[in-house]
Design an enzyme around this catalytic site. Structure first.
Site, PDB file in Angstrom:
ATOM      1  N   MET A   1      15.644  79.987  42.554  1.00 51.89           N
ATOM      2  CA  MET A   1      17.100  80.498  41.737  1.00 51.89           C
ATOM      3  C   MET A   1      17.009  82.455  40.483  1.00 51.89           C
ATOM      4  O   MET A   1      18.198  82.794  40.876  1.00 51.89           O
ATOM      5  CB  MET A   1      17.240  79.044  39.885  1.00 51.89           C
TER       6      MET A   1
ATOM      7  N   ASN B   1      16.641  77.035  30.263  1.00 52.06           N
ATOM      8  CA  ASN B   1      17.837  75.766  29.750  1.00 52.06           C
ATOM      9  C   ASN B   1      16.772  74.909  28.465  1.00 52.06           C
ATOM     10  O   ASN B   1      15.945  74.755  27.750  1.00 52.06           O
ATOM     11  CB  ASN B   1      17.280  74.352  30.646  1.00 52.06           C
TER      12      ASN B   1
ATOM     13  N   SER C   1      24.348  77.002  35.387  1.00 53.38           N
ATOM     14  CA  SER C   1      23.952  75.141  36.735  1.00 53.38           C
ATOM     15  C   SER C   1      24.779  76.103  37.933  1.00 53.38           C
ATOM     16  O   SER C   1      25.265  77.272  37.837  1.00 53.38           O
ATOM     17  CB  SER C   1      25.733  74.532  36.194  1.00 53.38           C
TER      18      SER C   1
ATOM     19  N   LYS D   1      25.528  73.672  27.567  1.00 51.73           N
ATOM     20  CA  LYS D   1      24.598  73.183  28.862  1.00 51.73           C
ATOM     21  C   LYS D   1      23.960  71.933  29.145  1.00 51.73           C
ATOM     22  O   LYS D   1      23.360  71.270  29.422  1.00 51.73           O
ATOM     23  CB  LYS D   1      23.633  74.458  29.433  1.00 51.73           C
TER      24      LYS D   1
ATOM     25  N   HIS E   1      26.254  69.317  29.342  1.00 46.95           N
ATOM     26  CA  HIS E   1      26.220  69.540  30.439  1.00 46.95           C
ATOM     27  C   HIS E   1      25.055  68.921  31.643  1.00 46.95           C
ATOM     28  O   HIS E   1      25.487  67.436  32.037  1.00 46.95           O
ATOM     29  CB  HIS E   1      26.971  70.817  31.672  1.00 46.95           C
ATOM     30  N   ASN E   2      23.756  68.932  31.318  1.00 44.67           N
ATOM     31  CA  ASN E   2      22.936  67.893  31.910  1.00 44.67           C
ATOM     32  C   ASN E   2      23.077  66.331  31.547  1.00 44.67           C
ATOM     33  O   ASN E   2      22.263  65.523  32.373  1.00 44.67           O
ATOM     34  CB  ASN E   2      22.083  68.856  31.997  1.00 44.67           C
TER      35      ASN E   2
ATOM     36  N   GLU F   1      25.634  64.691  33.423  1.00 43.27           N
ATOM     37  CA  GLU F   1      24.877  64.859  34.873  1.00 43.27           C
ATOM     38  C   GLU F   1      23.860  63.331  35.261  1.00 43.27           C
ATOM     39  O   GLU F   1      23.670  62.978  36.020  1.00 43.27           O
ATOM     40  CB  GLU F   1      24.174  66.112  35.176  1.00 43.27           C
ATOM     41  N   TYR F   2      23.361  63.082  34.441  1.00 42.52           N
ATOM     42  CA  TYR F   2      22.160  62.497  33.986  1.00 42.52           C
ATOM     43  C   TYR F   2      23.106  61.034  34.165  1.00 42.52           C
ATOM     44  O   TYR F   2      22.980  59.991  35.660  1.00 42.52           O
ATOM     45  CB  TYR F   2      21.552  61.742  32.470  1.00 42.52           C
TER      46      TYR F   2
END
Length: 301
Positions: free
Chosen positions: A11, A95, A121, A173, A176-177, A180-181
């Site tokens: 990344m 993160n 992300s 974030k 956000h994650n 996502e889960y």
């Protein structure tokens, strides 16, 4: 604008490459020589140490960290505080737990440095598609970095924003994650139900492709799911073990602290934890209980 980049994994290297393509000068540091050679290959400069990285950057410096959360991030910040000058800026694009970010930002401010937390992300697709960035920090510090964010984002005014003070970027974030889960778990469960309806002989990849266009559940995550089902329709060779990198746990803990019900995110985290219990003592005990009170048969290994 010139930027130092610490951490040239997949990344970090892709972000450096996107910045170079956008006309920025990048000096990259990574302990691995091959990682430094990689970024040199697409036009970035490299440094063999943090000291060299700082020396190669003009003041006021901006140094972006793309390193694992936790001790590595903390150690890197500690090292940079000894090398940077008042007015310089440290950007944490990893993160990190927002509580750690608040602590680091205070320590950095005592040295006259700025601290910007950027929840990032986009994963391996960010090089081509751009990155979604949730930025926290002082307004002036963020504004000075605007050209960097505009280059990394999908568009100058798309996919990124200054969401609030220091800590708010990583906090956003984190949630956000957590979301996502939940999304991932819902897709996984839905396709599992479809696959178990054997008399219909459903082609899961075909269904995913149908849903990708016009459907209420269409998303980029569904696009990636369709690709995965195309490559491996039965998921052969993949162990049913799902790791988590921490953000889901932090989101659930924050929900509890705030008295906010978050059953979907919580259950998706529990499902990941359940996937790692290969022995599953709890399930064995449940079977034994049924046998004890009702004489129900127990399946032997």
């Amino acid at each position: 604008m010139e930027l130092g980049m610490i951490g040239l994994g997949k990344m970090g290297a892709n972000m450096a490459q996107r910045l170079v393509r956008g006309g920025h000068d990048v000096v990259g540091f990574d302990p691995k020589p091959e990682a430094r050679s990689l970024v040199e290959g697409f036009g970035a400069k490299s440094a063999a140490s943090l000291e060299e990285l700082v020396d190669k950057l003009p003041a006021p410096r901006a140094v972006w960290m793309m390193v694992p959360a936790g001790e590595i991030t903390g150690g890197t910040v500690d090292a940079l505080m000894k090398l940077l000058s008042p007015g310089d800026t440290i950007i944490d694009g990893g993160n990190s737990n927002y509580k750690h970010t608040l602590e680091r930002a205070k320590a950095v401010a005592d040295k006259g440095l700025h601290y910007v937390d950027c929840g990032t992300s986009g994963g391996v697709w960010g090089l081509a598609e751009g990155y979604s960035m949730m930025v926290g920090g002082e307004k002036d510090a963020v504004e000075r970095l605007r050209p960097i964010f505009e280059t990394l984002a999908p568009g100058k005014d798309q996919g990124w924003g200054h969401v609030g003070p220091v800590g708010s970027g990583h906090y956003t974030k984190m949630v956000h994650n957590g979301i996502e889960y939940g999304l991932m778990q819902a897709y996984a469960e839905g396709f599992s139900i479809l696959g178990h309806k054997q008399e219909f002989g459903l082609d899961l990849h075909q269904v995913a492709e149908i849903w990708r266009y016009g459907s209420v559940v269409r998303s980029w995550l569904l696009d990636l799911t369709a690709d995965a089902l195309d490559k491996n329709p039965t998921m052969d060779g993949i162990a049913p073990f799902v790791p988590d990198s921490g953000e889901g746990r932090w989101t659930v803990a924050e929900a509890i602290d705030l008295d906010v019900p978050a059953p979907v995110i919580t259950q998706s985290l529990i499902a990941r934890l359940r996937s790692r219990d290969g022995e599953s003592f709890a399930d064995r005990l449940l079977s034994a209980m049924r046998n004890e009170f009702g004489g129900h048969a127990m399946k032997k290994e």
